[in-house]
Design an enzyme around this catalytic site. Sequence first.
Site, mmCIF file in Angstrom:
data_model
loop_
_atom_site.group_PDB
_atom_site.id
_atom_site.type_symbol
_atom_site.label_atom_id
_atom_site.label_comp_id
_atom_site.label_asym_id
_atom_site.label_seq_id
_atom_site.Cartn_x
_atom_site.Cartn_y
_atom_site.Cartn_z
ATOM 1 N N ASP A 12 6.878 -4.948 2.160
ATOM 2 C CA ASP A 12 6.092 -3.811 2.152
ATOM 3 C C ASP A 12 5.929 -2.859 3.453
ATOM 4 O O ASP A 12 4.985 -2.468 4.689
ATOM 5 C CB ASP A 12 4.399 -3.454 1.790
ATOM 6 N N LYS A 15 11.250 -0.470 3.785
ATOM 7 C CA LYS A 15 12.578 -0.347 3.366
ATOM 8 C C LYS A 15 12.403 0.880 2.750
ATOM 9 O O LYS A 15 14.024 1.264 2.714
ATOM 10 C CB LYS A 15 12.607 -2.006 2.653
ATOM 11 N N GLY A 39 7.544 -2.207 -4.753
ATOM 12 C CA GLY A 39 7.291 -0.790 -4.632
ATOM 13 C C GLY A 39 8.155 -0.408 -3.816
ATOM 14 O O GLY A 39 7.671 -0.432 -2.397
ATOM 15 N N HIS A 40 9.068 0.352 -3.404
ATOM 16 C CA HIS A 40 9.647 1.238 -2.384
ATOM 17 C C HIS A 40 9.163 2.326 -2.447
ATOM 18 O O HIS A 40 9.825 2.921 -3.035
ATOM 19 C CB HIS A 40 11.049 0.546 -2.402
ATOM 20 N N GLN A 224 11.310 -7.258 -0.974
ATOM 21 C CA GLN A 224 10.131 -8.201 -0.652
ATOM 22 C C GLN A 224 10.616 -8.384 1.306
ATOM 23 O O GLN A 224 10.857 -7.389 1.382
ATOM 24 C CB GLN A 224 10.420 -9.537 -0.934
HETATM 25 P P1 GDP Z 1 9.019 -1.405 0.819
HETATM 26 O O1 GDP Z 1 7.999 -2.181 0.341
HETATM 27 O O2 GDP Z 1 8.761 -1.505 2.449
HETATM 28 O O3 GDP Z 1 9.812 0.235 1.075
HETATM 29 O O4 GDP Z 1 7.492 -0.200 1.560
HETATM 30 P P2 GDP Z 1 6.532 0.087 0.914
HETATM 31 O O5 GDP Z 1 7.034 1.531 0.409
HETATM 32 O O6 GDP Z 1 5.729 -0.293 -0.211
HETATM 33 O O7 GDP Z 1 4.945 0.790 1.732
HETATM 34 C C1 GDP Z 1 5.416 1.127 3.136
HETATM 35 C C2 GDP Z 1 4.433 2.355 3.165
HETATM 36 O O8 GDP Z 1 4.427 3.050 4.125
HETATM 37 C C3 GDP Z 1 4.732 3.402 2.060
HETATM 38 O O9 GDP Z 1 3.197 4.481 1.609
HETATM 39 C C4 GDP Z 1 5.745 4.576 2.994
HETATM 40 O O10 GDP Z 1 5.679 5.956 2.213
HETATM 41 C C5 GDP Z 1 4.683 4.790 4.145
HETATM 42 N N1 GDP Z 1 5.777 4.523 5.566
HETATM 43 C C6 GDP Z 1 6.806 4.449 5.964
HETATM 44 N N2 GDP Z 1 7.391 4.117 7.100
HETATM 45 C C7 GDP Z 1 6.121 4.973 7.950
HETATM 46 C C8 GDP Z 1 5.871 5.404 8.566
HETATM 47 O O11 GDP Z 1 6.812 5.053 9.899
HETATM 48 N N3 GDP Z 1 4.386 5.914 9.106
HETATM 49 C C9 GDP Z 1 3.736 6.311 8.043
HETATM 50 N N4 GDP Z 1 2.699 6.581 8.865
HETATM 51 N N5 GDP Z 1 3.868 5.713 6.557
HETATM 52 C C10 GDP Z 1 4.563 5.405 6.803
HETATM 53 P P1 IMO Z 2 8.183 -5.014 -1.849
HETATM 54 O O1 IMO Z 2 9.838 -4.950 -2.374
HETATM 55 C C1 IMO Z 2 4.962 -6.999 -0.838
HETATM 56 C C2 IMO Z 2 3.834 -10.925 -3.194
HETATM 57 C C3 IMO Z 2 3.196 -11.065 -3.700
HETATM 58 C C4 IMO Z 2 2.116 -12.118 -4.047
HETATM 59 C C5 IMO Z 2 3.772 -13.281 -3.795
HETATM 60 C C6 IMO Z 2 4.219 -13.757 -5.326
HETATM 61 O O2 IMO Z 2 7.307 -3.408 -2.033
HETATM 62 O O3 IMO Z 2 8.320 -5.283 -0.153
HETATM 63 P P2 IMO Z 2 5.054 -12.257 -7.087
HETATM 64 O O4 IMO Z 2 4.416 -11.532 -8.299
HETATM 65 O O5 IMO Z 2 6.881 -11.978 -6.733
HETATM 66 O O6 IMO Z 2 5.376 -13.366 -8.707
HETATM 67 O O7 IMO Z 2 4.585 -12.238 -6.368
HETATM 68 O O8 IMO Z 2 5.159 -12.018 -3.032
HETATM 69 N N1 IMO Z 2 4.855 -10.205 -2.986
HETATM 70 C C7 IMO Z 2 5.387 -9.061 -2.400
HETATM 71 N N2 IMO Z 2 4.442 -8.049 -1.083
HETATM 72 N N3 IMO Z 2 5.848 -6.546 -1.272
HETATM 73 C C8 IMO Z 2 6.473 -6.420 -1.709
HETATM 74 O O9 IMO Z 2 8.159 -5.815 -2.451
HETATM 75 C C9 IMO Z 2 6.220 -7.421 -3.168
HETATM 76 N N4 IMO Z 2 7.083 -8.867 -4.098
HETATM 77 C C10 IMO Z 2 6.446 -9.815 -3.716
HETATM 78 O O10 IMO Z 2 2.431 -9.834 -3.251
HETATM 79 O O11 IMO Z 2 2.032 -12.791 -2.881
HETATM 80 MG MG MG Z 3 6.671 -2.107 -1.102
#
Ligand code: GDP
Ligand code: IMO
Ligand code: MG
Length: 425
Positions: A12, A15, A39-40, A224
């Site tokens: 998270d 990415k 979840g991207h 991840q």
């Molecule tokens: P990922 O799994 O690495 O793709 O990240 P996620 O999408 O799960 O979580 C990142 C969250 O931060 C999302 O809600 C993005 O929209 C948000 N986000 C990404 N970059 C920024 C930033 O520079 N500032 C803020 N405020 N939000 C950001």
């Molecule tokens: P993105 O790509 C954050 C974490 C889960 C748990 C551990 C094992 O959005 O960054 P699993 O369901 O894979 O067996 O869970 O890994 N986890 C993540 N945490 N971002 C993710 O993906 C994750 N994918 C798995 O919360 O701790």
């Molecule tokens: Mg994510």
Amino acid sequence: MNRCVVGLQWGDEGKGKVVDILAEDSDIVVRYNGGANAGHTVVVGGDKFALHLLPSGAVRPQTVCVITSAVVVDPETLLGEIDGLSQKGISLNNRLFISENAHLVLDYHKMEDRLREESLGKNKIGTTARGIGPCNADKAGRSNAIRMGDLLNLSGLESKLRGIVEYKNRIFTSVYNAEPIDLKSVLDKCRSYAEKLLPFVIDTTEYLHGVLAQGKSVLFEGAQGTLLDIDHGTFPFVTSANVSALGMPAGAGVPAKCVDEFVGVAKCYTTRVGSGPFPTELDNETGQLIRDKGHEYGTTTGRPRRCGWFDAVIASYSVAIGGIDAVALMHLDTLSGLNELKICTAYEIEGKRTSFFPANIGKLAKAKCVYDTLAGWKEDITQTADFSQLPLNARNYVTFVEKCIKKPVTMIGVGPNRRQTIFKR
Ligand code: GDP
Ligand code: IMO
Ligand code: MG
């Protein structure tokens, strides 16, 4: 130029946003690991997309999207995503390719994930309950695995699934005291997946070697983060695959040397969902403030994310093992308004100071953080487009991170939107 984007923390990091930006200069975006546990998020103008299996390049209508053999594919989630984009006028037809060797996550995997976690009580891993561990376990065990290519032969699939469902039901009923699953419903679903997904299925390894030979620009999208890597992360509180940069060649079926730049993504602070040690965790008001301001709730499960200070020991480790060339530092805007900011530069473990991340989780659990304290800034930076226009203390913060991790920060996130990004070279 071929790039690979990977997470440097516990996932998270942002990415999705970074991939979306870099996809502008790429012909093809490749998801090569993880599953629907990811979840991207991509935010373009007023539209927000939360992608779990489709590469984040999917929101750009001209970009080719590839899902390789190491992605464990939940067909239901994938079809939902394809439909969701199509409702927004974005078609994946003729530009989405899925590996025939990708393993399928079926209902019984999700059930097994949930039952196993429930049975662990307070020792649970805190998985996303998306069936990732059970599906990867079946993949490693081989005899109970179903791959995308199995959808081509439905009668063969039926006899394979009959044995698998019988085996799983013995476990569900006798180990977990749960209801058995119904073979017919699994089969009916597989028939419908076959009809809808087979048009996208190809040999992605052959395809990728072909486009690389033609000099097309390929962007590899990791899911991840390094600390969730099954071999190099905080085992057992990890996911069930190699999700550090080291997993990219195995996941994509192409050598790491075809990547010109490995881009590591980190937040300006640290978050983690699920259980396990977290040395810089702020289980207090500051942690809650970061959670609220950064909207730190899971994209996949909605769970509140645990929040803490930036941990340079972790980031340096992830940079080192992944051979990271450049870093995207996200959420700088979320830190605006805090009086002072801390960055962990070393751990004290049983009286010894170390700046190298310990492989032993028992040691990590005992780590006391050594912090440097930096002055904060009050200004709203969400509209700042140029590094030189950032408040001095914000620039100092970024420069300090660069000094700690010994790599350049080339992108800075100042908001969730695609355009809220500062480029710094
Ligand atoms: P990922 O799994 O690495 O793709 O990240 P996620 O999408 O799960 O979580 C990142 C969250 O931060 C999302 O809600 C993005 O929209 C948000 N986000 C990404 N970059 C920024 C930033 O520079 N500032 C803020 N405020 N939000 C950001
Ligand atoms: P993105 O790509 C954050 C974490 C889960 C748990 C551990 C094992 O959005 O960054 P699993 O369901 O894979 O067996 O869970 O890994 N986890 C993540 N945490 N971002 C993710 O993906 C994750 N994918 C798995 O919360 O701790
Ligand atoms: Mg994510």
